[in-house]
Design a protein around this motif. Structure first.
Motif, mmCIF file in Angstrom:
data_model
loop_
_atom_site.group_PDB
_atom_site.id
_atom_site.type_symbol
_atom_site.label_atom_id
_atom_site.label_comp_id
_atom_site.label_asym_id
_atom_site.label_seq_id
_atom_site.Cartn_x
_atom_site.Cartn_y
_atom_site.Cartn_z
ATOM 1 N N MET A 1 0.316 -0.648 0.000
ATOM 2 C CA MET A 1 -0.080 -0.089 0.592
ATOM 3 C C MET A 1 0.953 1.782 -0.521
ATOM 4 N N SER A 2 2.262 1.254 -0.214
ATOM 5 C CA SER A 2 3.152 2.235 -0.066
ATOM 6 C C SER A 2 2.864 3.607 -1.607
ATOM 7 N N ALA A 3 2.377 4.575 -1.447
ATOM 8 C CA ALA A 3 2.163 5.397 -2.077
ATOM 9 C C ALA A 3 3.602 6.348 -2.649
ATOM 10 N N GLN A 4 4.385 6.365 -3.578
ATOM 11 C CA GLN A 4 4.776 7.396 -3.689
ATOM 12 C C GLN A 4 4.661 8.339 -4.513
ATOM 13 N N MET A 5 5.639 9.631 -4.231
ATOM 14 C CA MET A 5 5.312 10.920 -4.688
ATOM 15 C C MET A 5 5.506 10.962 -6.127
ATOM 16 N N LYS A 6 4.552 12.115 -6.901
ATOM 17 C CA LYS A 6 4.733 11.992 -8.767
ATOM 18 C C LYS A 6 4.691 12.865 -9.126
ATOM 19 N N ASN A 7 4.528 13.143 -10.394
ATOM 20 C CA ASN A 7 4.828 14.370 -10.904
ATOM 21 C C ASN A 7 5.008 15.657 -9.967
ATOM 22 N N ILE A 8 5.948 15.974 -8.957
ATOM 23 C CA ILE A 8 6.452 16.577 -8.371
ATOM 24 C C ILE A 8 8.633 16.569 -8.068
ATOM 25 N N GLN A 34 -1.108 8.438 -3.923
ATOM 26 C CA GLN A 34 -1.969 7.921 -3.910
ATOM 27 C C GLN A 34 -2.503 6.368 -4.258
ATOM 28 N N ASN A 35 -3.174 6.283 -2.598
ATOM 29 C CA ASN A 35 -2.986 5.027 -2.282
ATOM 30 C C ASN A 35 -4.431 4.625 -1.783
ATOM 31 N N ASP A 36 -5.107 3.542 -1.073
ATOM 32 C CA ASP A 36 -5.813 3.228 -0.415
ATOM 33 C C ASP A 36 -5.996 4.136 0.698
ATOM 34 N N ALA A 37 -5.438 4.647 1.594
ATOM 35 C CA ALA A 37 -5.425 5.183 2.857
ATOM 36 C C ALA A 37 -5.024 6.957 2.423
ATOM 37 N N LEU A 38 -4.887 7.795 1.365
ATOM 38 C CA LEU A 38 -4.571 8.881 0.682
ATOM 39 C C LEU A 38 -4.678 9.501 -0.275
ATOM 40 N N ALA A 55 -20.015 13.830 -2.003
ATOM 41 C CA ALA A 55 -19.582 13.075 -1.136
ATOM 42 C C ALA A 55 -18.455 12.240 -1.280
ATOM 43 N N SER A 56 -17.536 12.681 -0.390
ATOM 44 C CA SER A 56 -16.335 11.869 -0.152
ATOM 45 C C SER A 56 -15.959 10.254 1.061
ATOM 46 N N GLY A 57 -15.207 9.548 0.587
ATOM 47 C CA GLY A 57 -15.170 8.461 1.243
ATOM 48 C C GLY A 57 -14.299 8.979 2.345
ATOM 49 N N GLY A 58 -13.114 9.746 2.568
ATOM 50 C CA GLY A 58 -12.694 10.091 3.409
ATOM 51 C C GLY A 58 -12.526 11.975 3.526
ATOM 52 N N ASP A 59 -12.143 12.034 5.391
ATOM 53 C CA ASP A 59 -11.775 13.561 4.945
ATOM 54 C C ASP A 59 -11.362 14.123 4.598
ATOM 55 N N ALA A 60 -11.757 15.437 4.088
ATOM 56 C CA ALA A 60 -10.931 15.542 2.654
ATOM 57 C C ALA A 60 -10.356 17.549 3.502
ATOM 58 N N PHE A 102 -8.375 30.005 -8.309
ATOM 59 C CA PHE A 102 -8.119 29.763 -7.133
ATOM 60 C C PHE A 102 -6.849 28.355 -8.115
ATOM 61 N N LYS A 103 -6.555 28.216 -7.056
ATOM 62 C CA LYS A 103 -5.025 26.818 -6.009
ATOM 63 C C LYS A 103 -5.539 26.548 -5.108
ATOM 64 N N MET A 104 -5.493 24.883 -5.179
ATOM 65 C CA MET A 104 -5.370 24.437 -3.842
ATOM 66 C C MET A 104 -4.774 23.037 -3.920
ATOM 67 N N LEU A 105 -4.291 23.168 -2.656
ATOM 68 C CA LEU A 105 -4.096 21.507 -2.808
ATOM 69 C C LEU A 105 -4.891 20.460 -1.319
ATOM 70 N N LEU A 106 -5.326 19.630 -2.639
ATOM 71 C CA LEU A 106 -6.329 18.856 -1.357
ATOM 72 C C LEU A 106 -6.073 17.424 -0.911
ATOM 73 N N VAL A 107 -5.564 16.674 0.289
ATOM 74 C CA VAL A 107 -5.158 15.900 0.968
ATOM 75 C C VAL A 107 -6.234 15.049 1.668
ATOM 76 N N VAL A 108 -6.461 13.706 0.671
ATOM 77 C CA VAL A 108 -7.889 13.087 1.949
ATOM 78 C C VAL A 108 -7.018 11.959 2.105
ATOM 79 N N VAL A 109 -7.749 11.208 3.345
ATOM 80 C CA VAL A 109 -7.643 10.767 4.537
ATOM 81 C C VAL A 109 -8.396 9.880 4.867
ATOM 82 N N PHE A 110 -8.314 8.096 4.725
ATOM 83 C CA PHE A 110 -9.521 7.607 4.049
ATOM 84 C C PHE A 110 -9.627 6.657 5.211
#
Length: 110
Positions: A1-8, A34-38, A55-60, A102-110
């Motif tokens: 379930m590792s999430a590698q940073m990409k596009n940055i 992106q992975n199942d947790a983040l 609606a989202s399945g995680g806190d956004a 408008f620009k934003m950073l979105l972090v979703v924690v599932f």
């Protein structure tokens, strides 16, 4: 379930708002991880563009990087300006609108 940073770039000081461009009449997104947790995504909204109510399945967790965005949660509107953040709770209807460009950073924690 590792999430590698990409596009940055890694091991480099950068300005997040410079990592995504505005495009006329569009919402642009760039996934950073992106992975199942983040999920970490940059967004840019042209003025008047939106992501409609859902609606989202995680806190956004949203942080405004540039401009002014309108976040609607459960029918209540919040204006976000550069440097401000808000959490859109999991399972609650929310929408995002470009009050100005408008620009934003979105972090979703599932």
């Amino acid at each position: 379930m590792s999430a590698q940073m990409k596009n940055i770039s890694k091991a480099e000081v950068l300005v997040l708002k410079d990592q995504i461009s505005y495009q006329e009449g569009q919402v642009v997104s760039k996934t950073l991880a992106q992975n199942d947790a983040l999920s970490i995504t940059l967004f840019s909204f042209d003025k008047g563009e939106e992501i409609s109510t859902h609606a989202s399945g995680g806190d956004a967790f949203v942080t405004c990087l540039d401009g002014v965005g309108k976040i609607t949660i459960d029918g209540t509107e919040y204006l976000l300006q550069e440097g401000e953040s808000i959490v859109m709770p999991a399972g609650h209807p929310h929408a995002v609108y470009g009050e100005e460009r408008f620009k934003m950073l979105l972090v979703v924690v599932f």
